[in-house]
Design a protein around this motif. Structure first.
Motif, PDB file in Angstrom:
ATOM      1  N   LEU A   1     -11.486  20.261  13.429  1.00 14.94           N
ATOM      2  CA  LEU A   1     -11.159  20.078  14.858  1.00 14.94           C
ATOM      3  C   LEU A   1      -9.855  20.487  14.967  1.00 14.94           C
ATOM      4  O   LEU A   1      -8.956  20.594  14.246  1.00 14.94           O
ATOM      5  N   GLN A   2      -9.701  21.535  16.340  1.00 14.22           N
ATOM      6  CA  GLN A   2      -8.344  21.842  16.757  1.00 14.22           C
ATOM      7  C   GLN A   2      -7.769  21.143  17.792  1.00 14.22           C
ATOM      8  O   GLN A   2      -8.582  20.483  18.640  1.00 14.22           O
TER       9      GLN A   2
ATOM     10  N   PRO B   1      -2.607   9.060  32.179  1.00 14.75           N
ATOM     11  CA  PRO B   1      -3.462   7.961  32.838  1.00 14.75           C
ATOM     12  C   PRO B   1      -5.014   8.201  32.615  1.00 14.75           C
ATOM     13  O   PRO B   1      -5.694   7.154  32.304  1.00 14.75           O
ATOM     14  N   SER B   2      -5.248   9.396  32.825  1.00 20.11           N
ATOM     15  CA  SER B   2      -7.052   9.538  33.146  1.00 20.11           C
ATOM     16  C   SER B   2      -7.460   9.502  31.601  1.00 20.11           C
ATOM     17  O   SER B   2      -8.430   9.180  31.276  1.00 20.11           O
ATOM     18  N   LEU B   3      -6.920  10.199  30.586  1.00 23.86           N
ATOM     19  CA  LEU B   3      -7.082  10.322  29.305  1.00 23.86           C
ATOM     20  C   LEU B   3      -7.137   8.795  28.675  1.00 23.86           C
ATOM     21  O   LEU B   3      -8.037   8.420  27.998  1.00 23.86           O
ATOM     22  N   HIS B   4      -6.374   8.094  29.169  1.00 18.78           N
ATOM     23  CA  HIS B   4      -5.965   6.727  28.555  1.00 18.78           C
ATOM     24  C   HIS B   4      -7.161   5.918  29.129  1.00 18.78           C
ATOM     25  O   HIS B   4      -7.913   5.070  28.031  1.00 18.78           O
ATOM     26  N   ALA B   5      -7.715   6.014  30.193  1.00 20.93           N
ATOM     27  CA  ALA B   5      -8.943   5.065  30.652  1.00 20.93           C
ATOM     28  C   ALA B   5     -10.152   5.752  30.060  1.00 20.93           C
ATOM     29  O   ALA B   5     -11.059   4.868  29.477  1.00 20.93           O
TER      30      ALA B   5
ATOM     31  N   LEU C   1     -17.123  -9.535  14.222  1.00 24.73           N
ATOM     32  CA  LEU C   1     -16.053  -9.416  15.576  1.00 24.73           C
ATOM     33  C   LEU C   1     -15.079  -8.700  14.957  1.00 24.73           C
ATOM     34  O   LEU C   1     -14.344  -9.175  13.738  1.00 24.73           O
ATOM     35  N   TYR C   2     -14.401  -8.052  15.729  1.00 23.57           N
ATOM     36  CA  TYR C   2     -13.075  -7.278  15.292  1.00 23.57           C
ATOM     37  C   TYR C   2     -11.951  -7.839  15.913  1.00 23.57           C
ATOM     38  O   TYR C   2     -11.547  -7.968  17.052  1.00 23.57           O
ATOM     39  N   THR C   3     -11.140  -8.518  15.000  1.00 22.78           N
ATOM     40  CA  THR C   3      -9.812  -9.057  15.569  1.00 22.78           C
ATOM     41  C   THR C   3      -8.580  -8.376  14.834  1.00 22.78           C
ATOM     42  O   THR C   3      -8.840  -7.853  13.827  1.00 22.78           O
ATOM     43  N   GLY C   4      -7.368  -8.391  15.654  1.00 22.62           N
ATOM     44  CA  GLY C   4      -6.186  -7.715  14.859  1.00 22.62           C
ATOM     45  C   GLY C   4      -6.123  -6.516  15.639  1.00 22.62           C
ATOM     46  O   GLY C   4      -6.432  -6.236  16.831  1.00 22.62           O
ATOM     47  N   PHE C   5      -5.086  -5.725  15.008  1.00 17.72           N
ATOM     48  CA  PHE C   5      -4.842  -4.387  15.338  1.00 17.72           C
ATOM     49  C   PHE C   5      -5.890  -3.411  15.128  1.00 17.72           C
ATOM     50  O   PHE C   5      -6.430  -3.546  13.915  1.00 17.72           O
ATOM     51  N   LEU C   6      -6.216  -2.507  15.960  1.00 15.95           N
ATOM     52  CA  LEU C   6      -7.125  -1.563  15.787  1.00 15.95           C
ATOM     53  C   LEU C   6      -6.351  -0.188  16.120  1.00 15.95           C
ATOM     54  O   LEU C   6      -5.750  -0.011  17.222  1.00 15.95           O
ATOM     55  N   TYR C   7      -6.383   0.706  15.391  1.00 13.36           N
ATOM     56  CA  TYR C   7      -5.742   2.071  15.337  1.00 13.36           C
ATOM     57  C   TYR C   7      -6.708   3.022  15.326  1.00 13.36           C
ATOM     58  O   TYR C   7      -7.339   3.313  14.387  1.00 13.36           O
ATOM     59  N   ALA C   8      -6.698   3.838  16.573  1.00  9.90           N
ATOM     60  CA  ALA C   8      -7.752   5.058  16.558  1.00  9.90           C
ATOM     61  C   ALA C   8      -6.799   6.297  16.211  1.00  9.90           C
ATOM     62  O   ALA C   8      -5.810   6.454  17.027  1.00  9.90           O
ATOM     63  N   GLY C   9      -7.126   7.272  15.510  1.00  8.74           N
ATOM     64  CA  GLY C   9      -6.147   8.474  15.346  1.00  8.74           C
ATOM     65  C   GLY C   9      -7.303   9.443  15.862  1.00  8.74           C
ATOM     66  O   GLY C   9      -8.317   9.605  15.621  1.00  8.74           O
ATOM     67  N   LEU C  10      -6.424   9.902  17.038  1.00  8.59           N
ATOM     68  CA  LEU C  10      -7.508  10.660  17.886  1.00  8.59           C
ATOM     69  C   LEU C  10      -7.322  12.339  17.828  1.00  8.59           C
ATOM     70  O   LEU C  10      -5.870  12.604  17.746  1.00  8.59           O
ATOM     71  N   MET C  11      -7.924  13.148  18.072  1.00  8.33           N
ATOM     72  CA  MET C  11      -7.598  14.749  18.450  1.00  8.33           C
ATOM     73  C   MET C  11      -8.042  14.766  19.913  1.00  8.33           C
ATOM     74  O   MET C  11      -9.049  14.337  20.157  1.00  8.33           O
ATOM     75  N   ILE C  12      -7.022  15.363  20.473  1.00  5.13           N
ATOM     76  CA  ILE C  12      -7.422  15.774  21.739  1.00  5.13           C
ATOM     77  C   ILE C  12      -7.531  17.122  21.873  1.00  5.13           C
ATOM     78  O   ILE C  12      -6.483  17.792  21.363  1.00  5.13           O
ATOM     79  N   THR C  13      -8.697  17.695  21.967  1.00  9.82           N
ATOM     80  CA  THR C  13      -9.118  19.220  21.984  1.00  9.82           C
ATOM     81  C   THR C  13      -8.511  19.821  22.933  1.00  9.82           C
ATOM     82  O   THR C  13      -8.238  19.288  24.205  1.00  9.82           O
ATOM     83  N   PRO C  14      -8.340  21.269  22.825  1.00  9.24           N
ATOM     84  CA  PRO C  14      -7.707  21.998  23.986  1.00  9.24           C
ATOM     85  C   PRO C  14      -8.357  21.946  25.269  1.00  9.24           C
ATOM     86  O   PRO C  14      -7.699  21.931  26.471  1.00  9.24           O
ATOM     87  N   ASP C  15      -9.876  21.594  25.430  1.00  3.66           N
ATOM     88  CA  ASP C  15     -10.545  21.337  26.651  1.00  3.66           C
ATOM     89  C   ASP C  15     -10.286  19.864  26.788  1.00  3.66           C
ATOM     90  O   ASP C  15     -11.216  19.235  27.830  1.00  3.66           O
ATOM     91  N   LYS C  16      -9.455  18.989  26.227  1.00  2.00           N
ATOM     92  CA  LYS C  16      -9.234  17.631  26.612  1.00  2.00           C
ATOM     93  C   LYS C  16     -10.365  16.730  26.437  1.00  2.00           C
ATOM     94  O   LYS C  16     -10.549  15.568  27.132  1.00  2.00           O
TER      95      LYS C  16
END
Ligand code: AMP
Ligand code: GLY
Length: 436
Positions: free
Chosen positions: A188-189, A239-243, A263-278
């Motif tokens: 992914l780019q 803000p819109s990407l956040h939503a 059930l997921y409790t605790g911190f959850l970390y998502a490593g995300l790629m935002i592609t050129p077309d958002k």
């Protein structure tokens, strides 16, 4: 009340430091901690690491709750063991931590729940994996499925590297049990961001956004590391990407895990790629805070972290808000020579004493320790003890100013072989520059 933080890195230093700021907290133990946590007001290191010993300590000391920093104890089932002993602990159970422990689980889970991620295939047999790579061509990404301390991901630009990576993982078993299976993923780019939330199992409370710098060298080249620097917030999450991240990634994960009986409790970390077309694509999940993302995030957090965690224990994160410093925080990681492959240890660190005095007065920066210790043979001199040594974290009115301040401070610290990147925050700065 008394709290316990488990771990010894910069992330744990920042978490313990932040927890200790609450007037309700009079002591935060750090197990085992480092030379940075040893010096902080209200913090105390304890040399305990085995889970049964930690449980005994928590019970004997009447610890109100325990916070887990790194993934290894979560993978070992520390949360399950604490809960079985009737003690409060902030983190996911072993079953819920599969989201990080097994990339195979995470990818299949995302597919089951329609969470956007790179196309992939999984293999346990080298021959089939080699064939698949030949069909797909390069660039392509090869990942060991299990926990490999950030080293099990190879972004291959040639077929030769891709085949070699498959052999390394499946045939040579370079990552041991973590490599009995490989994930082969579409390349992914785009721009990577870190999105971290707190979860009480049903509801989530997003923390401030951030961006890490995983590669060793300036301009994002060289090998992957644990992280060479981070800042918060990142302008790449509008803000819109956040939503969209909340509705397409975070809620489906929490609801999906609940639906699957974990059930997921605790911190959850998502490593995300935002592609050129958002478009948003999940690169990975971690079942903990990020290191070094935690350092700038905690420097900006104005709310009482111990209170936020108690709200999570009460299942009330939907009725909880966070308050943040409006300034930008940026952390530069100083690493030892030879990092990440073979970091030097035992070198004297100079320049910190004066900075620590200033930091208490100035209030716009904090130096968080990772691989540091006090040399018992030499009058407790501060020496290096690991790859990532310090994270110099500073606030500024904007990203550029936070960057300048952090580098100004880092330049005053010396140890043999010290290395840091000189461009932390560059993507955000150039993006903001284009907007004006
Ligand atoms: P991971 O531990 O899965 O996040 O991978 C470590 C790093 O490898 C990420 O931070 C990315 O820089 C890179 N990476 C992982 N997966 C991909 C992918 N599908 N495409 C491009 N880069 C990737
Ligand atoms: N900074 C990346 C991580 O904590 O996994």
């Amino acid at each position: 009340m008394k709290l316990l933080v488990i771990g010894n890195g910069g992330r744990e230093h920042a978490l313990a430091w932040k927890l200790a700021q609450s007037p309700r907290v009079w002591k935060v133990y750090v197990a085992p901690g480092n030379a940075g946590t040893v010096r902080e007001h209200k913090l105390e290191n304890i040399a305990i690491t085995a889970i049964p010993d930690l449980i005994r300590f928590s019970r004997n000391e009447n610890i109100a709750f325990t916070v887990v920093g790194p993934e290894a104890p979560l993978a070992e089932g520390i949360v399950d063991a604490y809960q079985a002993a009737g003690l409060k602990i902030f983190g996911p159970t072993q079953k819920a931590a599969q989201l990080e422990i097994s990339k195979r689980f995470a990818k299949d889970f995302m597919q089951r729940h329609n969470i956007p991620t790179a196309a992939y295939a999984t293999f346990t047999q080298a021959e089939a994996a080699h064939q698949y790579v030949d069909q797909q061509g390069t660039p392509i990404v090869i990942k060991a499925s299990g926990l490999a301390a950030g080293k099990g991901v190879i972004v291959a630009t040639t077929l030769e590297t891709a085949h070699a990576a498959i052999n390394d993982i499946l045939v040579e078993q370079r990552f041991g049990n973590a490599g009995t299976e490989v994930i082969i993923e579409e390349f992914l780019q785009g721009t990577e961001v870190s999105f971290i939330v707190m979860s009480d199992g049903q509801h989530v409370l997003p923390l401030a956004t951030s961006q890490d710098h995983k590669r060793l060298l300036d301009g994002d080249s060289g090998p992957n590391t644990g992280g060479m620097g981070a800042y918060s917030p990142t302008p790449f999450v509008s803000p819109s990407l956040h939503a969209q991240i909340m509705s397409k990634v975070i809620y489906p994960v929490i609801q999906g895990m609940a639906h699957e009986g974990a059930l997921y409790t605790g911190f959850l970390y998502a490593g995300l790629m935002i592609t050129p077309d958002k478009q948003i694509k999940v690169l990975e999940f971690n079942c903990r805070m990020g290191d070094p993302e935690t350092q700038p995030i905690m420097l900006r957090l104005k709310s009482d972290l111990s209170m936020l965690m108690e709200r999570a224990f009460d299942g009330a994160l939907d009725q909880t808000e966070t308050e943040w410093d409006r300034r930008v925080a940026l952390g530069v990681v100083m690493v030892a020579g030879g990092y990440p492959e073979n970091p030097a240890k035992g070198d004297v660190i100079r320049g910190l004493a004066e900075l620590v005095r200033e930091q208490d007065v100035a209030g716009d920066f904090h130096i968080f320790h990772s691989g540091t210790t006090l040399d018992q043979n030499k009058e407790e001199q501060l020496i290096t003890a690991g790859g990532r040594v310090l994270c110099v974290t500073a606030l500024g009115d904007n990203l550029k100013m936070a960057q300048q301040r952090a580098y100004e401070l880092a330049a005053r610290i010396e140890f043999k072989g010290a290395y840091m990147r000189h461009d932390i925050g560059y993507q955000g700065i150039s993006y903001l520059h284009k907007l004006v």
